[in-house]
Design an enzyme around this catalytic site. Structure first.
Site, PDB file in Angstrom:
ATOM      1  N   HIS A  40       0.814  -1.217   0.000  1.00  0.00           N
ATOM      2  CA  HIS A  40       0.000   0.000   0.000  1.00  0.00           C
ATOM      3  C   HIS A  40       0.849   1.270   0.000  1.00  0.00           C
ATOM      4  O   HIS A  40       0.347   2.349  -0.325  1.00  0.00           O
ATOM      5  CB  HIS A  40      -0.992  -0.002   1.177  1.00  0.00           C
ATOM      6  CG  HIS A  40      -0.392   0.265   2.516  1.00  0.00           C
ATOM      7  ND1 HIS A  40      -0.045  -0.721   3.405  1.00  0.00           N
ATOM      8  CD2 HIS A  40      -0.086   1.438   3.128  1.00  0.00           C
ATOM      9  CE1 HIS A  40       0.433  -0.183   4.508  1.00  0.00           C
ATOM     10  NE2 HIS A  40       0.433   1.119   4.366  1.00  0.00           N
TER      11      HIS A  40
ATOM     12  N   ASP B 207       0.555  -7.619   1.571  1.00  0.00           N
ATOM     13  CA  ASP B 207       0.898  -6.197   1.720  1.00  0.00           C
ATOM     14  C   ASP B 207       2.412  -5.991   1.714  1.00  0.00           C
ATOM     15  O   ASP B 207       2.951  -5.232   2.516  1.00  0.00           O
ATOM     16  CB  ASP B 207       0.279  -5.619   2.997  1.00  0.00           C
ATOM     17  CG  ASP B 207       0.323  -4.086   3.005  1.00  0.00           C
ATOM     18  OD1 ASP B 207       0.313  -3.494   1.913  1.00  0.00           O
ATOM     19  OD2 ASP B 207       0.395  -3.485   4.098  1.00  0.00           O
TER      20      ASP B 207
ATOM     21  N   SER C 257       4.569   2.573   7.986  1.00  0.00           N
ATOM     22  CA  SER C 257       4.321   1.386   7.175  1.00  0.00           C
ATOM     23  C   SER C 257       5.519   1.055   6.295  1.00  0.00           C
ATOM     24  O   SER C 257       6.046   1.921   5.589  1.00  0.00           O
ATOM     25  CB  SER C 257       3.093   1.607   6.284  1.00  0.00           C
ATOM     26  OG  SER C 257       1.923   1.620   7.040  1.00  0.00           O
TER      27      SER C 257
END
Length: 382
Positions: A115, A145, A229
């Site tokens: 993402h 992911d 992230s």
């Protein structure tokens, strides 16, 4: 007169004894402190408490271990800038983090989240010293992911040491390194513990508000915020034990962050680096969870027995696919594969992706027109 003199002598003796006791205690504290400092151990004595606590004696040592771990790994954690083309031209869509995990042949490879790089027209890696390097996307995988980028290694100073998440225990120290809220907070460090293992978080890939997969994660209370992230979760040895991926973003929830375990991430990263994708067995069908269909419809339209309430409904079969060659038909209901009960689309995918291999022949237990039967299907990679 003699008795009064005797009482005075006793008082003088007691005062002398107390004085010597106080001097002895001070000398003892000085001696212990000197020995501990000579051994490299820091202590903090609180005079409001009767004794020094064990955690106070270990505080300096633990802090030193954390500092050493951060120094070991921090230069391998980078920033990632996602630039997207819009009607108004190129625009920075967001910033995340990444981990340099390999250097080879003048190239360096960076692991991050899918993402973080999703829909990017251009990607840029910002090294720990601020150097900006153009990055090439090698591959990404929405289910886990994860994504892998490639950059020139000319300015790379450090490659992360990858650890084993199988060695991780609940309660051990966990340190998150990344760039929360953007590069102005680059290299931020938060510390906590590993709060839980083998957590499964539902993931909606196609945006239909239904989970398509369950990602296995480590749970930590080390603060993980937007921008973290793709960054590293490390242990006290400075080894990367997870790739930070997501956080429960609710006002009433604090101290719950998630990281993809290294043992899960490593084979995916290797596939993305080598093949640009993760090759998984596929059947060639569109499916729907049976529990999303009203029971009267199941019994009236599909003729299913009342006790059959879990499984997946075949909504369509791709021509020439393994499912087509196996003879699967629209409105078949799959209830088991190789003897393993199928409760939902997620459980079917988990079996296919985690236990089946390309070329395997699997036995499907199905209901067709309300009657149980079996189908043999040969799985291939998509």
């Amino acid at each position: 007169m003699f008795d009064e003199q005797k009482r005075n002598d006793k008082k003088q003796y007691k005062r002398s004894g107390i004085a010597f006791s106080v001097l002895g205690a001070i000398a003892a504290v000085f001696l212990v402190t000197t020995v501990f400092q000579w051994q490299g151990i820091s202590i903090d004595i609180n005079t409001e408490k009767p004794t020094a606590q064990a955690n106070e004696l270990n505080l300096g040592k633990n802090q030193e271990e954390v500092t050493q771990a951060v120094n070991e790994a921090s230069e391998a954690v980078v920033g990632i800038s996602n630039v997207q083309n819009t009607g108004q031209g190129a625009k920075k869509a967001g910033t995340g983090s990444g981990v340099i995990y390999k250097e080879e042949g003048g190239k360096a490879f960076v692991a991050t989240n899918h993402h973080v790089i999703e829909n990017a027209s251009e990607l840029e890696v910002i090294l720990s010293d601020g150097t900006k390097v153009k990055a090439e996307l090698k591959g990404s995988d929405p289910l886990t992911d994860l994504a892998v980028l490639q950059i020139d290694s000319e300015h790379v100073q450090k490659v992360a040491e990858l650890g084993k998440s199988s060695d991780v225990e609940v309660g051990q120290t966990a340190i998150a390194i990344g760039n929360p809220l953007g590069m102005e907070f680059a290299g931020s460090v938060t510390k906590g513990i590993v709060s839980g293992l083998n957590r499964n978080i539902p993931v909606d890939i196609n945006g239909d508000q239904q989970p398509d997969w369950q990602t296995e994660v480590l749970q930590t209370d080390a603060a993980i915020n937007p921008g973290n992230s793709g960054g590293a979760l490390i242990n006290l040895q400075g080894e990367v034990i997870g790739i930070n991926s997501m956080k429960i973003a609710k006002a009433e929830v604090e101290g719950i962050g998630f990281s993809i375990p290294m043992d899960v991430a490593k084979p995916v990263i290797e596939d993305l680096e080598t093949n640009g994708e993760v090759e998984r067995p596929y059947m060639g069908v569109s499916l729907q969870d049976l529990n999303q269909i009203p029971n009267p419809v199941l019994q009236r339209e599909l003729g299913l027995p009342e006790e059959v309430t879990e499984g997946v409904l075949v909504q369509g079969v791709e021509k020439g696919s393994p499912a087509d060659e196996a003879g699967l038909e629209k409105y078949d209901v799959i209830t088991a594969i190789d003897g393993n009960e199928i409760e939902s689309l997620i459980s079917l995918r988990q079996y296919l992706y985690n236990q089946a291999q390309d070329g395997d022949t699997a036995e499907l237990e199905i209901y067709r027109d309300g009657k149980p039967t079996t189908v043999q299907i040969t799985l291939t990679s998509q």
